[in-house]
Design an enzyme around this catalytic site. Structure first.
Site, PDB file in Angstrom:
ATOM      1  N   GLU A  41       0.718  -1.119  -0.437  1.00  0.00           N
ATOM      2  CA  GLU A  41      -0.235   0.368   0.256  1.00  0.00           C
ATOM      3  C   GLU A  41       0.589   1.267  -0.210  1.00  0.00           C
ATOM      4  O   GLU A  41       0.609   2.648  -0.562  1.00  0.00           O
ATOM      5  CB  GLU A  41      -0.749   0.207   1.042  1.00  0.00           C
ATOM      6  CG  GLU A  41      -2.314  -0.557   1.363  1.00  0.00           C
ATOM      7  CD  GLU A  41      -2.940  -1.211   2.015  1.00  0.00           C
ATOM      8  OE1 GLU A  41      -2.510  -1.868   2.970  1.00  0.00           O
ATOM      9  OE2 GLU A  41      -4.245  -0.846   2.157  1.00  0.00           O
ATOM     10  N   GLU A  77      -3.547 -10.016   3.982  1.00  0.00           N
ATOM     11  CA  GLU A  77      -4.379  -9.523   4.648  1.00  0.00           C
ATOM     12  C   GLU A  77      -5.083 -10.366   5.359  1.00  0.00           C
ATOM     13  O   GLU A  77      -5.726 -11.063   6.395  1.00  0.00           O
ATOM     14  CB  GLU A  77      -4.331  -7.634   4.740  1.00  0.00           C
ATOM     15  CG  GLU A  77      -4.010  -7.038   5.451  1.00  0.00           C
ATOM     16  CD  GLU A  77      -3.497  -6.995   3.750  1.00  0.00           C
ATOM     17  OE1 GLU A  77      -3.257  -7.351   3.217  1.00  0.00           O
ATOM     18  OE2 GLU A  77      -2.995  -5.315   3.351  1.00  0.00           O
TER      19      GLU A  77
HETATM   20  N1  3HC Z   1       4.765  -7.545  11.371  1.00  0.00           N
HETATM   21  C1  3HC Z   1       5.331  -7.709  12.422  1.00  0.00           C
HETATM   22  N2  3HC Z   1       6.051  -9.428  12.911  1.00  0.00           N
HETATM   23  C2  3HC Z   1       6.720  -9.369  12.043  1.00  0.00           C
HETATM   24  C3  3HC Z   1       6.128  -9.140   9.711  1.00  0.00           C
HETATM   25  C4  3HC Z   1       4.991  -8.393  10.426  1.00  0.00           C
HETATM   26  N3  3HC Z   1       4.356  -7.473   8.935  1.00  0.00           N
HETATM   27  N4  3HC Z   1       5.932 -10.470   9.652  1.00  0.00           N
HETATM   28  C5  3HC Z   1       6.824 -10.958  10.207  1.00  0.00           C
HETATM   29  N5  3HC Z   1       7.191 -10.770  10.971  1.00  0.00           N
HETATM   30  C6  3HC Z   1       8.295 -11.388  11.780  1.00  0.00           C
HETATM   31  C7  3HC Z   1       8.092 -12.396  12.358  1.00  0.00           C
HETATM   32  O1  3HC Z   1       7.033 -12.397  13.299  1.00  0.00           O
HETATM   33  C8  3HC Z   1       9.312 -13.431  12.519  1.00  0.00           C
HETATM   34  O2  3HC Z   1       9.708 -12.713  13.375  1.00  0.00           O
HETATM   35  P1  3HC Z   1      10.631 -13.846  14.766  1.00  0.00           P
HETATM   36  O3  3HC Z   1      11.724 -13.833  14.492  1.00  0.00           O
HETATM   37  O4  3HC Z   1      10.480 -13.266  16.190  1.00  0.00           O
HETATM   38  O5  3HC Z   1       9.751 -14.489  14.671  1.00  0.00           O
HETATM   39  C9  3HC Z   1      10.121 -12.162  11.655  1.00  0.00           C
HETATM   40  O6  3HC Z   1       9.283 -10.935  11.380  1.00  0.00           O
HETATM   41  C10 3HC Z   1      10.237 -13.525  10.245  1.00  0.00           C
HETATM   42  O7  3HC Z   1       9.404 -13.411   9.894  1.00  0.00           O
HETATM   43  P2  3HC Z   1       9.378 -15.573   8.876  1.00  0.00           P
HETATM   44  O8  3HC Z   1       8.979 -15.660  10.229  1.00  0.00           O
HETATM   45  O9  3HC Z   1       7.944 -15.250   8.455  1.00  0.00           O
HETATM   46  O10 3HC Z   1      10.163 -14.499   7.775  1.00  0.00           O
HETATM   47  P3  3HC Z   1      10.525 -15.456   6.733  1.00  0.00           P
HETATM   48  O11 3HC Z   1      11.193 -15.348   6.066  1.00  0.00           O
HETATM   49  O12 3HC Z   1      10.035 -17.167   6.350  1.00  0.00           O
HETATM   50  O13 3HC Z   1       9.063 -14.219   5.052  1.00  0.00           O
HETATM   51  C11 3HC Z   1       7.489 -12.547   5.051  1.00  0.00           C
HETATM   52  C12 3HC Z   1       8.804 -13.183   5.393  1.00  0.00           C
HETATM   53  C13 3HC Z   1       7.177 -13.582   3.655  1.00  0.00           C
HETATM   54  C14 3HC Z   1       7.738 -11.215   4.957  1.00  0.00           C
HETATM   55  C15 3HC Z   1       6.596 -13.384   6.563  1.00  0.00           C
HETATM   56  O14 3HC Z   1       7.124 -13.256   7.347  1.00  0.00           O
HETATM   57  C16 3HC Z   1       5.597 -12.596   6.198  1.00  0.00           C
HETATM   58  O15 3HC Z   1       4.475 -13.415   5.312  1.00  0.00           O
HETATM   59  N6  3HC Z   1       5.049 -11.933   6.673  1.00  0.00           N
HETATM   60  C17 3HC Z   1       3.600 -11.310   7.111  1.00  0.00           C
HETATM   61  C18 3HC Z   1       3.112 -10.722   5.896  1.00  0.00           C
HETATM   62  C19 3HC Z   1       1.830  -9.391   6.058  1.00  0.00           C
HETATM   63  O16 3HC Z   1       0.974 -10.897   6.921  1.00  0.00           O
HETATM   64  N7  3HC Z   1       1.588  -8.566   5.817  1.00  0.00           N
HETATM   65  C20 3HC Z   1       0.508  -8.051   6.225  1.00  0.00           C
HETATM   66  C21 3HC Z   1       0.462  -7.594   7.432  1.00  0.00           C
HETATM   67  S1  3HC Z   1      -1.972  -6.471   7.638  1.00  0.00           S
HETATM   68  C22 3HC Z   1      -1.157  -5.659   6.492  1.00  0.00           C
HETATM   69  O17 3HC Z   1      -0.368  -4.223   6.313  1.00  0.00           O
HETATM   70  C23 3HC Z   1      -2.842  -4.473   7.061  1.00  0.00           C
HETATM   71  C24 3HC Z   1      -2.278  -2.864   6.431  1.00  0.00           C
HETATM   72  O18 3HC Z   1      -3.283  -3.597   4.715  1.00  0.00           O
HETATM   73  C25 3HC Z   1      -2.709  -2.312   6.939  1.00  0.00           C
END
Ligand code: 3HC
Ligand code: NAI
Length: 692
Positions: A104, A124
């Site tokens: 976004e 999301e």
């Molecule tokens: N917020 C906070 N922490 C996050 C995060 C996030 N969005 N995404 C990842 N992390 C943290 C994980 O909890 C993890 O923490 P830890 O090491 O303490 O366990 C660390 O980052 C690494 O994450 P992964 O183990 O998942 O690492 P990968 O390399 O396997 O994957 C990734 C990376 C593809 C970015 C995966 O973490 C992911 O899919 N994250 C979530 C992405 C997501 O859902 N984004 C949307 C959020 S909602 C949003 O944005 C709302 C908006 O529209 C207003």
């Protein structure tokens, strides 16, 4: 120090986000981006702006840890608007992943350039949310309604080349993203920025929205957010951009406040926490795993062998039965062929995979493997024989794993001279599909064996959960109590199809009776026969026992709890089963009655919670979230309910305990004595999640 910095490269200001590990949009990041745009706009020497990130990725989304707490200013939608309203062109330079709020932010920018390996998406929906910073209003304007809805409803990531094709990005970078982004930005110097908010939205046949809503309702069974995504995109086609954003915000806050989103967010963190195992440091040395031996070419062995092959390992499959080995090899070949058919693997990939695959009936073929996974019959004496034989032939340093679903890892390990190398690797059927890998540490299992097993789980794209050794470990120990209540409910008058429907409608992937028929009622029967510590309850698994003794094993015999037409997996209600249950209930002096849906769910689900609490008391699971991860990934527990322990936390442990006490009064202490841990937590107003 702010996680956002700004510096100038000639006439281009570069705003850099440095918020490891994934540059999530925590409050200081939002604040930093907002104020950096102000700074760049005021800087007369700056004529264009680049937003880029340090570390492994572009912004991976809002900071999920902040969700569920009071929101802090500046809000993300305002930050995105601030970027878009800049009078100077802003370019997003994307590497790694631009996800959720990260995409976004990029959509707020006027142009987007990405590395060829970058991926972009709005995931999301997996957190029970919709994009909440104008993604539902901007994306359809940029890439069209159908593509935008598909991206948001599937949560899938789009790789840069495809993103370029659909118009999501404007350019794919060659070698050096940042310098190309700066040069690209410089090219727009003095030009009026192109703002997505000003773009016309593509006209579509309005029936697309109802059709999609119906499709999603069928697919997602009661999830709120997919419907809200469709609503928000429909709104985008009907009202002004600003009105659309205001409505999106309302939908977003509604979803954020839902139990469903709380459950899905819990699942997200629970699945990431399982890798943090007490006494197993992150930097523990791992043993190399290149060659894997699998013993037993049956249902599990062939699935495990296939999963290992697709992870790039060499595999030797061993079975002491000729026909078993031939059948196993055939299964593996057809799994590969199926993979090719579904486009999961190329023809070349299949050929290459099969070159790494061998079968044998001779233990010497396992002499130089790095890991053995045993999947022979579930019998302690056979497993001990197998492990004693492995001890003789397999090279020192190899890991010896068993796929037992219930038996003691320590007893199996004791049949070798190297118990430190022995571990449980409990796969779930079908082994190449199910995401759970229960990793059972024995009394003497070495730390590096555990660390290597966790890494193997990742390599197999599974969620590895390390648990302690006891009968059934975490998953099957709890399943036993869930199944017990199902069985008792049948005797008390609830029909199998009624119990199944109630629990399916509650969210379970399948009802317990349909599952029993699928797995084979004889499997549990044999396991009960081998057990010496069954409760002294004449009603315990009585219906299943009677059916098995009549030769009704489930799908494999065409009848079990249900009837199955030849070649069909579709359960058909069998009046004979109703009669069998009734007769058995009469024989046991049980008066059948009408049973409410509420009683069915509470007895089955609270049985899980009670056993989960005992598991925590016994130290078999490290934390409640690990138990949830097991049930979400191995047993079809509804993800939006977060797992049994999170579900109980949500209800409130005091309320759960009151019902458990009621069940104790009604059905006795043998099964329903409240665990001390549950009583303690309820008394002090705490939750299972407070224990971690
Ligand atoms: N917020 C906070 N922490 C996050 C995060 C996030 N969005 N995404 C990842 N992390 C943290 C994980 O909890 C993890 O923490 P830890 O090491 O303490 O366990 C660390 O980052 C690494 O994450 P992964 O183990 O998942 O690492 P990968 O390399 O396997 O994957 C990734 C990376 C593809 C970015 C995966 O973490 C992911 O899919 N994250 C979530 C992405 C997501 O859902 N984004 C949307 C959020 S909602 C949003 O944005 C709302 C908006 O529209 C207003
Ligand atoms: P299966 O009966 O399909 O296959 C077992 C295979 O082992 C047969 O091919 C048999 O010939 C072979 N075998 C037996 N003794 C052997 C020996 N001494 N040496 C070499 N091969 C031998 O059994 P399944 O269902 O695959 O189960 C295997 C193990 O996996 C069991 O421990 C079971 O508890 C466990 N498990 C089973 C699950 C399931 O859903 N079927 C799920 C999770 C674990």
């Amino acid at each position: 120090m702010s996680p956002v910095s700004i510096d100038r490269h000639g006439a281009v200001a570069v705003i850099t986000v440095t918020n490891p590990p994934v540059n999530a949009l925590s409050q200081p990041v939002r604040e930093g981006i907002y104020s950096s745009i102000d700074v760049a706009e005021k800087d007369d020497a700056c004529s264009a702006i680049v937003i880029s990130c340090e570390g492994r990725t572009f912004i991976a989304g809002a900071d999920i840890k902040e969700f569920g707490r009071p929101p802090l200013e500046p809000y993300l939608p305002d930050v995105v608007s601030r970027i878009e309203n800049s009078q100077k062109p802003v370019i997003a330079a994307v590497h790694g992943t631009a996800l959720g709020g990260g995409l976004e932010i990029a959509l707020g920018c006027h142009y987007r350039i990405a590395e060829s390996t970058a991926a972009l998406g709005l995931p999301e929906v997996h957190l029970g949310l919709l994009p909440g910073a104008s993604g539902t209003q901007r994306l359809p304007r940029l890439v069209g309604v159908p593509v935008a809805m598909d991206m948001m409803l599937s949560g899938k990531f789009v790789k840069a080349p495809e993103a370029l094709e659909i118009g999501l990005i404007d350019r794919v970078s060659g070698v050096d993203l940042l310098s190309e982004a700066i040069a690209y930005a410089d090219g727009y110097r003095g030009q009026e920025p192109r703002r997505i908010r000003d773009m016309d939205i593509q006209e579509v046949d309005p029936s697309i929205f109802d059709v999609t809503r119906k499709k999603m309702a069928r697919r997602t069974r009661g999830l709120i957010s997919p419907g809200r995504i469709v609503d928000a995109v429909e709104v985008a086609t009907n009202v002004s951009f600003d009105e659309g954003c205001a409505i999106e915000r309302e939908f977003f806050l509604e979803c954020m406040a839902s139990q469903q989103s709380a459950g899905l967010r819990h699942a997200f963190f629970a699945e990431r926490n399982v890798g943090k195992v007490p006494n197993v440091a992150k930097e523990t040395r791992q043993r190399p795993i290149d060659k894997i031996g699998v013993i037993g070419a049956g249902t599990m062995g062939s699935g495990i062998a296939y999963a290992c092959l697709t992870s790039g390992a060499e595999v030797v499959l061993l079975d002491n039965d000729d026909r078993g080995l031939v059948r196993g090899e055939k299964n593996i070949r057809s799994l590969f062929a199926g993979g090719v058919e579904r486009g999961k693997i190329t023809e070349e990939g299949m050929k290459e995979g099969l070159q790494r695959f061998k079968t044998s009936q001779n233990y010497n073929a396992l002499a130089n493997v790095d890991l053995v996974i045993e999947a022979v019959f579930e019998s302690m004496s056979i497993k001990k024989e197998v492990f004693a034989a492995l001890d003789q032939v397999v090279q020192k340093g190899a890991i010896l794993a068993t796929n037992t679903s219930t038996l003691s890892i320590d007893e199996i390990a004791a049949s070798t001279s190297r118990p430190g190398d022995v571990i449980g690797l409990h796969f779930f059927s079908p082994a190449h599909v199910m995401r759970l890998l229960e990793i059972i540490r024995g009394e003497e299992t070495a730390t590096d064996v555990i660390a290597t097993s966790l890494a193997l789980a990742k390599r197999l794209k599974k969620i590895g959960v390390v648990v302690g050794n006891c009968y059934g470990f975490v998953g099957n120990r709890m399943l036993h109590t869930y199944g017990r209540e199902n069985q008792l409910l049948l005797l008390e008058g609830a029909a199998p199809e009624y119990v199944d429907k109630v629990l399916y409608d509650w969210g379970m992937a399948m009802g317990p009776n349909a599952v029993g028929d699928l797995a084979g009622l004889d499997v549990g029967y044999k396991a009960r026969q081998e057990r010496v510590d069954l409760p002294e309850d004449p009603h315990f698994y009585r219906v299943a026992d009677v059916l098995v003794e009549m030769g009704r094993y489930g799908q494999k015999t065409g009848k079990g709890m249900y009837l199955y037409d030849a070649g069909s997996r579709q359960p058909v209600v069998d009046p004979e089963v109703t009669a069998i249950i009734k007769t058995e209930a009469e024989r046991l002096g049980i008066k059948q009655r009408d049973i409410s849906e509420k009683e069915i769910t509470e007895r089955c689900i609270y049985a899980l919670v009670v056993e989960g609490a005992r598991i925590l008391e016994d130290g078999i699971a490290t934390r409640a979230g690990d138990i949830d991860a097991v049930w979400l990934n191995g047993y079809g527990f509804p993800r939006y309910r977060g797992g049994p322990m999170h579900y109980a936390d949500n209800i409130g442990l005091e309320r759960v305990l009151t019902t458990v006490r009621l069940f104790e009064e009604k059905f006795g202490s043998m099964h329903w004595k409240p665990p001390a841990l549950l009583c303690e937590l309820a008394a002090s107003g705490r939750k299972f999640s407070d224990l971690s």
